[in-house]
Design a protein around this motif. Sequence first.
Motif, PDB file in Angstrom:
ATOM      1  N   UNK B 277     -83.955 -43.640   6.183  1.00 17.10           N
ATOM      2  CA  UNK B 277     -83.437 -42.674   5.214  1.00 17.10           C
ATOM      3  C   UNK B 277     -84.358 -41.519   4.852  1.00 17.10           C
ATOM      4  N   UNK B 278     -85.165 -41.027   5.785  1.00 17.19           N
ATOM      5  CA  UNK B 278     -86.040 -39.896   5.489  1.00 17.19           C
ATOM      6  C   UNK B 278     -87.510 -40.281   5.402  1.00 17.19           C
ATOM      7  N   UNK B 281     -89.768 -38.879   8.310  1.00 13.13           N
ATOM      8  CA  UNK B 281     -90.076 -37.461   8.123  1.00 13.13           C
ATOM      9  C   UNK B 281     -91.026 -37.277   6.950  1.00 13.13           C
ATOM     10  N   UNK B 282     -90.783 -38.001   5.878  1.00  8.90           N
ATOM     11  CA  UNK B 282     -91.637 -37.901   4.690  1.00  8.90           C
ATOM     12  C   UNK B 282     -93.071 -38.275   5.027  1.00  8.90           C
ATOM     13  N   UNK B 294     -93.743 -30.936  14.263  1.00  6.51           N
ATOM     14  CA  UNK B 294     -92.472 -31.453  13.741  1.00  6.51           C
ATOM     15  C   UNK B 294     -91.656 -30.323  13.138  1.00  6.51           C
ATOM     16  N   UNK B 295     -90.420 -30.137  13.653  1.00 15.03           N
ATOM     17  CA  UNK B 295     -89.577 -29.089  13.111  1.00 15.03           C
ATOM     18  C   UNK B 295     -88.242 -29.572  12.606  1.00 15.03           C
ATOM     19  N   UNK B 296     -87.748 -30.686  13.164  1.00 14.74           N
ATOM     20  CA  UNK B 296     -86.388 -31.154  12.902  1.00 14.74           C
ATOM     21  C   UNK B 296     -86.353 -32.650  12.583  1.00 14.74           C
ATOM     22  N   UNK B 297     -85.658 -32.990  11.525  1.00 11.99           N
ATOM     23  CA  UNK B 297     -85.342 -34.393  11.273  1.00 11.99           C
ATOM     24  C   UNK B 297     -83.911 -34.504  10.787  1.00 11.99           C
ATOM     25  N   UNK B 298     -83.226 -35.567  11.178  1.00  9.69           N
ATOM     26  CA  UNK B 298     -81.865 -35.791  10.679  1.00  9.69           C
ATOM     27  C   UNK B 298     -81.802 -37.163  10.033  1.00  9.69           C
ATOM     28  N   UNK B 299     -81.247 -37.206   8.824  1.00  8.84           N
ATOM     29  CA  UNK B 299     -80.952 -38.486   8.206  1.00  8.84           C
ATOM     30  C   UNK B 299     -79.453 -38.704   8.370  1.00  8.84           C
ATOM     31  N   UNK B 300     -79.084 -39.628   9.242  1.00  9.95           N
ATOM     32  CA  UNK B 300     -77.667 -39.863   9.534  1.00  9.95           C
ATOM     33  C   UNK B 300     -77.309 -41.255   9.040  1.00  9.95           C
ATOM     34  N   UNK B 338     -80.614 -32.083  20.261  1.00  6.17           N
ATOM     35  CA  UNK B 338     -80.309 -31.165  19.157  1.00  6.17           C
ATOM     36  C   UNK B 338     -81.498 -30.273  18.826  1.00  6.17           C
TER      37      UNK B 338
END
Lengths: 410, 410
Positions: B277-278, B281-282, B294-300, B338
Motif C-alpha cells: 500500500x505505498x 515507495x515510501x 525512482x520516478x513511478x509507483x502505483x498503489x493498486x 507503464x
Amino acid sequence: MNCELLAVGTELLMGEIVNTDAQIIARGLNEHGFNVYWQTVVGDNPQRLREAVETAKRRADVLVTTGGLGPTADDLTKETVAAVFGRPLEMDPVQLARLKERMGPAMTPNNEKQAMLPRGCTVLVNDWGTAPGCAFEQDGCHVIMLPGPPRECAPMFRERALPYLETLCGGVIGSRYVKIFGVGESSMETLVKPLMDSLSGVTMAPYAKEGECELRITARAETRPAALALCDPVVEQVRAILGNRVYGVDVSSLEEVVVRGLQQRHMTIAFAESCTGGLLAKRLTDVSGASQVFGYGCVTYWNEAKTGLLGVQPETIRQHTEVSAECAIEMARGVRRLSGADIGVSTTGYAGPTGGTEENPVGTVYIGLSWPGGETVLRPDRRYMRTREQVRRSAASHAFDLVRREVLGL
Amino acid sequence: MNCELLAVGTELLMGEIVNTDAQIIARGLNEHGFNVYWQTVVGDNPQRLREAVETAKRRADVLVTTGGLGPTADDLTKETVAAVFGRPLEMDPVQLARLKERMGPAMTPNNEKQAMLPRGCTVLVNDWGTAPGCAFEQDGCHVIMLPGPPRECAPMFRERALPYLETLCGGVIGSRYVKIFGVGESSMETLVKPLMDSLSGVTMAPYAKEGECELRITARAETRPAALALCDPVVEQVRAILGNRVYGVDVSSLEEVVVRGLQQRHMTIAFAESCTGGLLAKRLTDVSGASQVFGYGCVTYWNEAKTGLLGVQPETIRQHTEVSAECAIEMARGVRRLSGADIGVSTTGYAGPTGGTEENPVGTVYIGLSWPGGETVLRPDRRYMRTREQVRRSAASHAFDLVRREVLGL
C-alpha cells in the motif's frame, strides 16, 4: 500514593532496547492518580537488583517491576523480591497446569520456575505470554511484578495491574483523549489554560507528538461510565474553544478518521504523490478496512510521470515548476480522472535536504484537492520543518486534515 | 569503568516521553568498553535529584546526566550536581557570548543561567541547541552533563562526551556494523558463535531489530583507522559464514543499499503495490537521492486498478485470484511497461487482520520482479508474522532484498 518503577534486564542496561514499558506504566499510573517519583533500571545481577528492591521498599508505596520473570537462571526478579520482603516462593498448581497446557511438548523442567510465586500473592494471569505476574502488600508497600516483553507487559499492566491498583484507592478512572491537529502545543495550552484552571474533580493534561497535540481529560467515579460522564462536558468545552482543530475523541489517527468518514459516506479517495512518495497511501492503508475506500494511488516523482500518468500539462510545469499550486491541482484532478474516485489528493514539494528555490525553499509543499464539491490548494506553514522526515510527515498529515475538513466536514 | 545514567525530567517520569537518550548513551558506552550498571529517572525535584546524585557519586566511576540544563527554574541539574560535588557555578563569558549571538533578540535574562558552569569544568560546546554541556572529575567520579532533547543529546554524546571519555581509557574504539537480512537472530548467533568465541582483542555483539539482524564488531587501538583495521578481517570472516545474507557494512537500510546500487548502475525502478500500500515507495523515497532512480509507483489496491492501470489480465485474477504468483508477475511487468523503468517490482498479499484463504492465509505475500535479466516471484515465509504492520514491513524488506540479490548481485 508514591510509585517506583524498577525494570530488570541487561538488554535495557546495555541499550539494546528502549524502556517503553516504563513509559506505558508511568503514563497509566499518572492517569490513575498515582505519582511516579522514581524509575530505575538494573541488569540481571543479584546484588544490584537486591539493592534496588531494598531502596524501593524503603521509599515507595507501590513498586512495579518489569522483566526477569522468565524460565532461565538470569531471571531473578521474583526470587530477589521474595527474599527482600521475606515471602517464600511456592509452586502454584493452577499456574503450573496452565503453563503445561500452553507450552505442550515444549515444556522443559526450567519452565516450571515460572509457576513459583510469592506465598499469599494475588496472581496476575498472563493471557499474552507464559510467565504470570503477581501482586502483594507487605509492610505498607504494594508490589506488582509484570513480565518484560512490551507485548505482554502493556496488556498485563492495563488488564491486570490497573484493576488491582484501583481496588486500593476506591472508584475507577475514566479518560477521554481529544486529538488535535493544526495548532502548536504552546498555543493550544494558552487557549485551554483558563478552562484547565477552572476544573475541579476533572483533570486535563496536554501532550504533543509528531506534529499533533492531545488533551487527556480524566475523572474518578464509582464506575467507568460515571467517570466518563464527568469528562464529556469538558470535552465539549474543549471543542468550543478549539473548534475543528479537534479531529476526534478516542481515535488513533487522522487517517483513521478519514477512512471511517469515507466509509460512512460511501466515498472513495485516490492519491497522486510527489514529495510524500507513497506515505499518504501507506498511512491510509495502515488502517484496517482502507480497501473499502481506497483503490488507486500514484507516486509520480518525475515530471514525465506527472504529465504521462496524471495528464499534468507540460506547459503548467514550464510556467510554474512542478512545485506549484497549479501543478498540485492538475495532479489531484488527474488521479481522480484516472481512478474514477470521488476525491483526488496530491502532494508536490521540496522534502530536502537538498533542492528548493528562493521562492519555494526546502519544506515548501503544495497539497491539491479535487472532489465533486470543488477544488482547493493548501500550502502549509513550513516553519518548524527541520528534517526530510518531518516535511513528509507534516505534508501527509495536512493532506488528511484537508480531506477531513473540506470534504467530510468533520 | 562503571557508569550510571541519570535522566532528569518530570515528562519522563510521567510517561509523556520515552527515555531514548538512555538507550543511545547506554549502547554507546557499552560499545566503548564502559559498563552501565544503573539507569535512574527522577523528576525536576531538588530533594530526589540530590539523593540520586549522591547515590551515583558513591557507586559510579562515571555519572552521565541528561536533561535539566535549560533556562527555567525547573532546570536544576547543574545546581544540584555542583552542590553535591562542592563546585560553585560560575558564569562562562565565552558561552554567554555564544548564547547571546545564537539567540539574538530572543535572549532573556533567565537564559543567562545556561552559561553558568561548574568551576574548572571542560565545556562541551552545544552546536545543536542553546544549553552547553560540561564534564569534570572529582573524588574519583567523572561527571558528564548533557542536554535532554534527543536531537541535542544524541550528537552531544557522540561528538563531545565520547571523545572526552576516550581520553580516560587510552586509545579509541572503532566499530563496523554488519547488516543482515534473511536469517533469524538465533540462527545467526548459532552460525557465528564459533567465530565469536575465537576472537581476541575484537568483540562481536548481535542485535535484532524489525525483522533484521546486526553484528557490531569493535576493537580498540591508538587511532580510529587502526581500530577499524582490526575489525575488517572479522567482517570478512562474517561474510564468509553468512554469505549474501550480509546486505551491507556501515549502511543504514536495505533501501539505501538498493538506491546506491541502482545509482551506480544508472538503473531505474518502479513499484506496483497492493498489500504494501505505498510502503515500498515510501521507504525508497526516505533515502535522499531516490529521485535519481525512482520516478513511478502505483498503489493498486483494487483488482480494477491492477487490470486497468497495470494491464493484469482479468482471466489471471479469475483463475488464480489476485494473491498469486501469476498476478504478481503481471503487475511487475505492467508497471515496468507503464513507467519505462528498468526494473518492475510488485507486491500482492493478505496483510490482515481479516481476509486470506485456506491455501493463502493472512500473512501470505507474493513479490514479483521483472527486469532485463528475467522474471521471478518470491513468496516469503509467513511464520512469525503477527500483525498487519509486520506483514507489510516484512514484504517490503523482502522486495528490496530480492532486488539487491537478483538485480544488483550484491
